[in-house]
Design a protein around this motif. Structure first.
Motif, PDB file in Angstrom:
ATOM      1  N   LEU A 192      -1.153  -2.343  -4.345  1.00  0.00           N
ATOM      2  CA  LEU A 192      -0.755  -3.417  -5.239  1.00  0.00           C
ATOM      3  C   LEU A 192      -1.384  -4.708  -4.725  1.00  0.00           C
ATOM      4  O   LEU A 192      -1.203  -5.067  -3.562  1.00  0.00           O
ATOM      5  CB  LEU A 192       0.765  -3.550  -5.303  1.00  0.00           C
ATOM      6  N   VAL A 193      -2.134  -5.371  -5.595  1.00  0.00           N
ATOM      7  CA  VAL A 193      -2.874  -6.568  -5.238  1.00  0.00           C
ATOM      8  C   VAL A 193      -2.429  -7.709  -6.138  1.00  0.00           C
ATOM      9  O   VAL A 193      -2.222  -7.530  -7.338  1.00  0.00           O
ATOM     10  CB  VAL A 193      -4.399  -6.321  -5.412  1.00  0.00           C
ATOM     11  N   PRO A 219      -6.677  -0.566 -18.383  1.00  0.00           N
ATOM     12  CA  PRO A 219      -7.405  -1.713 -17.846  1.00  0.00           C
ATOM     13  C   PRO A 219      -6.596  -3.001 -17.775  1.00  0.00           C
ATOM     14  O   PRO A 219      -7.063  -3.978 -17.199  1.00  0.00           O
ATOM     15  CB  PRO A 219      -8.588  -1.862 -18.806  1.00  0.00           C
ATOM     16  N   ALA A 220      -5.393  -3.013 -18.315  1.00  0.00           N
ATOM     17  CA  ALA A 220      -4.556  -4.209 -18.218  1.00  0.00           C
ATOM     18  C   ALA A 220      -4.179  -4.498 -16.770  1.00  0.00           C
ATOM     19  O   ALA A 220      -4.082  -5.656 -16.374  1.00  0.00           O
ATOM     20  CB  ALA A 220      -3.299  -4.057 -19.074  1.00  0.00           C
ATOM     21  N   PHE A 221      -3.967  -3.432 -15.974  1.00  0.00           N
ATOM     22  CA  PHE A 221      -3.577  -3.658 -14.585  1.00  0.00           C
ATOM     23  C   PHE A 221      -4.093  -2.607 -13.609  1.00  0.00           C
ATOM     24  O   PHE A 221      -3.919  -2.749 -12.402  1.00  0.00           O
ATOM     25  CB  PHE A 221      -2.049  -3.785 -14.453  1.00  0.00           C
ATOM     26  N   LEU A 222      -4.734  -1.547 -14.078  1.00  0.00           N
ATOM     27  CA  LEU A 222      -5.282  -0.513 -13.202  1.00  0.00           C
ATOM     28  C   LEU A 222      -6.789  -0.685 -13.055  1.00  0.00           C
ATOM     29  O   LEU A 222      -7.476  -1.021 -14.023  1.00  0.00           O
ATOM     30  CB  LEU A 222      -5.001   0.878 -13.769  1.00  0.00           C
ATOM     31  N   THR A 223      -7.320  -0.417 -11.866  1.00  0.00           N
ATOM     32  CA  THR A 223      -8.756  -0.561 -11.619  1.00  0.00           C
ATOM     33  C   THR A 223      -9.537   0.729 -11.844  1.00  0.00           C
ATOM     34  O   THR A 223     -10.760   0.707 -11.815  1.00  0.00           O
ATOM     35  CB  THR A 223      -8.993  -0.998 -10.157  1.00  0.00           C
ATOM     36  N   VAL A 274      -3.199  -2.971  -9.830  1.00  0.00           N
ATOM     37  CA  VAL A 274      -3.027  -1.743  -9.065  1.00  0.00           C
ATOM     38  C   VAL A 274      -4.407  -1.134  -8.828  1.00  0.00           C
ATOM     39  O   VAL A 274      -5.091  -0.758  -9.787  1.00  0.00           O
ATOM     40  CB  VAL A 274      -2.106  -0.738  -9.790  1.00  0.00           C
ATOM     41  N   GLU A 275      -4.821  -1.105  -7.568  1.00  0.00           N
ATOM     42  CA  GLU A 275      -6.069  -0.445  -7.196  1.00  0.00           C
ATOM     43  C   GLU A 275      -5.756   1.023  -6.966  1.00  0.00           C
ATOM     44  O   GLU A 275      -4.978   1.369  -6.076  1.00  0.00           O
ATOM     45  CB  GLU A 275      -6.661  -1.060  -5.931  1.00  0.00           C
ATOM     46  N   THR A 327       0.841  -1.189   0.000  1.00  0.00           N
ATOM     47  CA  THR A 327       0.000   0.000   0.000  1.00  0.00           C
ATOM     48  C   THR A 327       0.878   1.241   0.000  1.00  0.00           C
ATOM     49  O   THR A 327       1.844   1.316   0.750  1.00  0.00           O
ATOM     50  CB  THR A 327      -0.911   0.016   1.250  1.00  0.00           C
ATOM     51  N   THR A 328       0.537   2.210  -0.848  1.00  0.00           N
ATOM     52  CA  THR A 328       1.215   3.510  -0.858  1.00  0.00           C
ATOM     53  C   THR A 328       0.177   4.584  -0.544  1.00  0.00           C
ATOM     54  O   THR A 328      -0.996   4.281  -0.327  1.00  0.00           O
ATOM     55  CB  THR A 328       1.852   3.815  -2.229  1.00  0.00           C
ATOM     56  N   ASN A 329       0.599   5.839  -0.592  1.00  0.00           N
ATOM     57  CA  ASN A 329      -0.333   6.939  -0.349  1.00  0.00           C
ATOM     58  C   ASN A 329      -1.304   7.149  -1.514  1.00  0.00           C
ATOM     59  O   ASN A 329      -2.285   7.859  -1.380  1.00  0.00           O
ATOM     60  CB  ASN A 329       0.425   8.239  -0.043  1.00  0.00           C
ATOM     61  N   ILE A 330      -1.045   6.524  -2.665  1.00  0.00           N
ATOM     62  CA  ILE A 330      -1.914   6.698  -3.824  1.00  0.00           C
ATOM     63  C   ILE A 330      -2.590   5.391  -4.252  1.00  0.00           C
ATOM     64  O   ILE A 330      -3.742   5.385  -4.628  1.00  0.00           O
ATOM     65  CB  ILE A 330      -1.132   7.277  -5.026  1.00  0.00           C
ATOM     66  N   PHE A 331      -1.884   4.276  -4.211  1.00  0.00           N
ATOM     67  CA  PHE A 331      -2.454   3.041  -4.745  1.00  0.00           C
ATOM     68  C   PHE A 331      -2.133   1.842  -3.861  1.00  0.00           C
ATOM     69  O   PHE A 331      -1.317   1.921  -2.955  1.00  0.00           O
ATOM     70  CB  PHE A 331      -1.956   2.786  -6.167  1.00  0.00           C
TER      71      PHE A 331
END
Length: 191
Positions: free
Chosen positions: A29-30, A122-126, A48-49, A23-27
């Protein structure tokens, strides 16, 4: 054929497990375990959520566009972009659009149009990026930048900006997507 008439036919992957990795301040990683049931195939995907974003195409009454020049840490180069930013928790993308435009440029406008949204990647970002046009922009105050932001504001004729997109001087993918949506909107809007 209208978009709502299109029927997707590809088989969807099904999530079987999801684990938060970082977890970062912006996203966030799942790690997502997914299965394609017809082939009994399983795979692990990194996702990446991220929160939704927005971009604004700010136009003056003289058909000039208000742009922001900033240094982008990922590519380690300056870019010329539309004002925009992350939708804060508890804020709508409309509210973010108005706030970010004013904070980054000092400009505000009176006629807003929502162009819709695009999948950021959409390949890896929600997340999605929401796109707005605002007309009759005027400078009403000075910028209010965050501590790490360094933004130069540029005003130029809209046609010059579109040429810079065509030439590749403006290359931020979400800005280019906003321009495409804007041109399609402009083509169908009676003004």
């Amino acid at each position: 054929m209208k978009n709502r008439d299109f029927k997707f036919t590809i088989e969807p992957w099904v999530t079987t497990n999801e684990e938060l990795k970082y977890t970062t301040n912006i996203f966030k990683l799942v790690s997502r375990d997914m299965k394609l049931e017809s082939e009994d195939k399983e795979a692990e995907f990194s996702i990446v959520e991220a929160p939704d974003w927005m971009n604004v195409i700010p136009l003056t009454s003289e058909n000039e566009i208000v742009l922001v020049e900033q240094y982008r840490y990922g590519i380690e180069q300056p870019t010329l972009e539309l004002p925009g930013g992350m939708v804060d928790p508890g804020e709508t993308h409309d509210e973010t659009a108005k706030r970010e435009l004013l904070e980054e440029t000092g400009y505000a406008g009176d006629t807003w149009h929502y162009l819709g949204n695009v999948s950021s990647n959409p390949a890896f970002l929600t997340n999605y990026t929401h796109l707005h046009v605002v007309e009759n922009c005027k400078k009403i105050k000075e910028q209010e930048l965050d501590g790490h932001e360094r933004i130069n504001v540029h005003l130029m004729p809209l046609d010059d900006f579109l040429e810079m997109v065509k030439e590749g001087t403006v290359h931020h993918s979400l800005v280019v997507a906003a321009v495409a949506k804007f041109l399609l909107w402009q083509r169908t809007t009676v003004r």
